[in-house]
Design a protein around this motif. Structure first.
Motif, mmCIF file in Angstrom:
data_model
loop_
_atom_site.group_PDB
_atom_site.id
_atom_site.type_symbol
_atom_site.label_atom_id
_atom_site.label_comp_id
_atom_site.label_asym_id
_atom_site.label_seq_id
_atom_site.Cartn_x
_atom_site.Cartn_y
_atom_site.Cartn_z
ATOM 1 N N ILE A 1 0.975 -1.262 -0.011
ATOM 2 C CA ILE A 1 -0.079 0.050 -0.035
ATOM 3 C C ILE A 1 1.024 1.185 0.021
ATOM 4 O O ILE A 1 1.622 1.532 0.833
ATOM 5 C CB ILE A 1 -0.815 -0.117 1.177
ATOM 6 C CG1 ILE A 1 -1.884 -1.300 1.308
ATOM 7 C CG2 ILE A 1 -1.845 1.339 1.240
ATOM 8 C CD1 ILE A 1 -2.569 -1.313 2.514
ATOM 9 N N THR B 1 -1.621 -1.016 -3.923
ATOM 10 C CA THR B 1 -2.898 -0.236 -3.774
ATOM 11 C C THR B 1 -2.638 1.180 -3.469
ATOM 12 O O THR B 1 -1.343 1.347 -2.318
ATOM 13 C CB THR B 1 -3.622 -0.845 -2.634
ATOM 14 O OG1 THR B 1 -4.161 -1.795 -2.943
ATOM 15 C CG2 THR B 1 -4.801 0.301 -2.224
ATOM 16 N N TRP B 2 -2.982 2.347 -3.828
ATOM 17 C CA TRP B 2 -2.521 3.552 -3.579
ATOM 18 C C TRP B 2 -3.621 4.506 -2.924
ATOM 19 O O TRP B 2 -4.655 4.363 -3.355
ATOM 20 C CB TRP B 2 -2.096 4.585 -5.054
ATOM 21 C CG TRP B 2 -0.599 3.820 -5.561
ATOM 22 C CD1 TRP B 2 -0.366 2.693 -6.165
ATOM 23 C CD2 TRP B 2 0.332 4.562 -5.910
ATOM 24 N NE1 TRP B 2 0.871 2.544 -6.577
ATOM 25 C CE2 TRP B 2 1.327 3.768 -6.373
ATOM 26 C CE3 TRP B 2 0.489 5.996 -5.745
ATOM 27 C CZ2 TRP B 2 2.462 4.345 -6.817
ATOM 28 C CZ3 TRP B 2 2.085 6.570 -5.864
ATOM 29 C CH2 TRP B 2 2.682 5.682 -6.444
ATOM 30 N N CYS C 1 -3.341 -1.009 -10.879
ATOM 31 C CA CYS C 1 -3.182 -0.673 -9.460
ATOM 32 C C CYS C 1 -4.616 -0.375 -8.475
ATOM 33 O O CYS C 1 -5.677 0.112 -9.542
ATOM 34 C CB CYS C 1 -2.371 0.506 -8.960
ATOM 35 S SG CYS C 1 -0.656 0.376 -9.374
ATOM 36 N N ARG C 2 -4.805 -0.705 -7.252
ATOM 37 C CA ARG C 2 -5.959 -0.354 -6.878
ATOM 38 C C ARG C 2 -5.644 1.044 -6.393
ATOM 39 O O ARG C 2 -4.839 1.458 -5.655
ATOM 40 C CB ARG C 2 -6.570 -1.178 -5.777
ATOM 41 C CG ARG C 2 -7.544 -1.006 -4.913
ATOM 42 C CD ARG C 2 -7.966 -2.059 -3.980
ATOM 43 N NE ARG C 2 -9.379 -1.846 -3.425
ATOM 44 C CZ ARG C 2 -9.904 -2.481 -2.676
ATOM 45 N NH1 ARG C 2 -9.234 -3.691 -2.000
ATOM 46 N NH2 ARG C 2 -10.942 -2.250 -1.736
ATOM 47 N N LEU D 1 -7.558 4.779 -4.421
ATOM 48 C CA LEU D 1 -8.558 5.401 -3.628
ATOM 49 C C LEU D 1 -8.392 6.791 -3.358
ATOM 50 O O LEU D 1 -7.266 7.252 -3.359
ATOM 51 C CB LEU D 1 -8.169 4.728 -2.013
ATOM 52 C CG LEU D 1 -8.834 3.368 -1.820
ATOM 53 C CD1 LEU D 1 -7.974 2.129 -2.297
ATOM 54 C CD2 LEU D 1 -8.924 3.103 -0.210
ATOM 55 N N GLY E 1 -11.064 1.529 2.223
ATOM 56 C CA GLY E 1 -11.853 1.005 1.249
ATOM 57 C C GLY E 1 -13.345 0.372 1.286
ATOM 58 O O GLY E 1 -14.340 1.411 1.549
ATOM 59 N N ILE F 1 -7.328 -4.049 1.903
ATOM 60 C CA ILE F 1 -7.308 -3.309 0.457
ATOM 61 C C ILE F 1 -5.808 -3.609 -0.020
ATOM 62 O O ILE F 1 -5.627 -2.888 -1.167
ATOM 63 C CB ILE F 1 -7.405 -1.909 0.874
ATOM 64 C CG1 ILE F 1 -6.225 -1.076 1.819
ATOM 65 C CG2 ILE F 1 -8.794 -1.569 1.309
ATOM 66 C CD1 ILE F 1 -6.408 0.210 1.690
ATOM 67 N N ASP F 2 -5.002 -4.301 0.789
ATOM 68 C CA ASP F 2 -3.619 -4.620 0.086
ATOM 69 C C ASP F 2 -3.786 -5.490 -1.063
ATOM 70 O O ASP F 2 -4.132 -6.820 -1.095
ATOM 71 C CB ASP F 2 -2.806 -5.331 1.223
ATOM 72 C CG ASP F 2 -1.386 -5.385 0.655
ATOM 73 O OD1 ASP F 2 -1.067 -5.026 -0.471
ATOM 74 O OD2 ASP F 2 -0.553 -5.758 1.504
ATOM 75 N N ARG F 3 -3.453 -5.009 -2.329
ATOM 76 C CA ARG F 3 -3.555 -5.720 -3.500
ATOM 77 C C ARG F 3 -2.904 -6.798 -3.791
ATOM 78 O O ARG F 3 -3.225 -7.945 -4.102
ATOM 79 C CB ARG F 3 -3.294 -4.971 -4.850
ATOM 80 C CG ARG F 3 -3.749 -5.364 -6.164
ATOM 81 C CD ARG F 3 -3.431 -4.413 -7.158
ATOM 82 N NE ARG F 3 -3.383 -4.825 -8.459
ATOM 83 C CZ ARG F 3 -2.841 -5.938 -9.099
ATOM 84 N NH1 ARG F 3 -1.649 -6.327 -8.617
ATOM 85 N NH2 ARG F 3 -3.113 -6.434 -10.147
#
Length: 296
Positions: free
Chosen positions: A2, A52-53, A81-82, A84, A187, A292-294
């Protein structure tokens, strides 16, 4: 991994968390500043994709930086990437409070100083649209008092374009107590964080330590009674990460702001007397980050 983005001067929020309750996440949760990843260096994103960013601190971004961050968002999205908190599509405080009032969720309205519109009701107070220091004036009960306060701000070189006028909404209970609740969104997770109680209308910290208030706070953390309403406000603001500050009056939520770079582990939260809150909050916060950690 993250990646948590902040402006250059406000990395202490995530830094204090990683140095304390979040130490076990070091390496998986990394802090970067917007200038460091928006630079033209070819290695600016090395080791940070895919991940995840979290685009935190978006309310503090100047327009040019927000546009550059939106270009970075597109690059990261294309890289899988995920992401937010879109830096330009999400609502800032003024926009969010206006929309909440128009939708009938908040009973108070807000005005930009530069609009030169007079409030429809009194009292009011001044505050900044782009930081989290709270009111910058006392309660103002007339047009004359408002104009004097604006003039005082001008003499102190406060930026007019980011100063707003907020109608006062009295949320005190029958005993004159004001309560401000804070709840995180990480998330898909809605996570109650704290409740502060004060006899002053501007609640920045809990200045009353009463057994009944402690029990009320723990009930908030355990029961999450307003999760649906909290999620709706975040959705309206188009934000997936941050902390919503609100009060409750007559069983209805009164929304104050969303901080997209909130303190997680403040000095007050680490005091021994706050252990019952910390024992609930910090493991749940870490679990929400894990979700939320991809790349687990």
């Amino acid at each position: 991994m993250i990646v948590y983005l902040t402006t250059s001067d406000h990395g202490y929020t995530i830094g204090d968390y990683l140095a304390g309750p979040g130490a076990a996440l070091a390496g998986r949760l990394v802090h970067r500043t917007y200038p460091s990843v928006l630079s033209d260096r070819p290695d600016a994103l090395a080791g940070l994709v895919p991940a995840t960013w979290i685009f935190a601190d978006v309310e503090r971004l100047l327009p040019g930086a927000a546009v550059a961050a939106a270009r970075l968002w597109r690059r990261l999205a294309d890289a899988g990437c995920r992401l937010l908190n879109h830096p330009t599509r999400s609502l800032r405080r003024y926009e969010m409070l206006r929309v909440l009032h128009e939708h009938g969720r908040n009973d108070f309205d807000v005005y930009r100083v530069t609009d030169r519109r007079l409030p429809r009701r009194w009292p009011v107070f001044l505050r900044r649209d782009d930081n989290h220091t709270g009111a910058t004036s006392p309660l103002l009960h007339s047009e004359a008092e408002l104009r004097q306060a604006i003039a005082d701000h001008r003499r102190r070189n406060w930026p007019r374009q980011s100063t707003i006028v907020v109608e006062f909404s009295d949320t005190a209970d029958g005993e004159g107590l004001y309560r401000k609740y804070g709840a995180f969104r990480i998330g898909d997770t809605i996570l109650p964080g704290h409740m502060d109680t004060s006899r002053h209308w501007l609640v920045k910290d809990a200045d009353l330590d009463l057994p009944e208030e402690r029990r009320r706070e723990l009930s908030f953390l355990d029961d999450n009674p307003w999760a649906t309403e909290i999620r709706q406000v975040f959705e309206l603001a188009r934000l997936e990460y941050g902390r919503l500050d609100f009060s409750i009056r007559d069983r209805r939520m009164v929304v104050w702001e969303i901080n997209t770079n909130p303190l997680i582990a403040s000095p007050a939260s680490l005091r021994p007397d706050r252990a019952p809150v910390a024992q609930r909050l910090f493991p749940r916060f870490a679990a929400a980050l894990d979700a939320i950690d991809r790349v687990a």
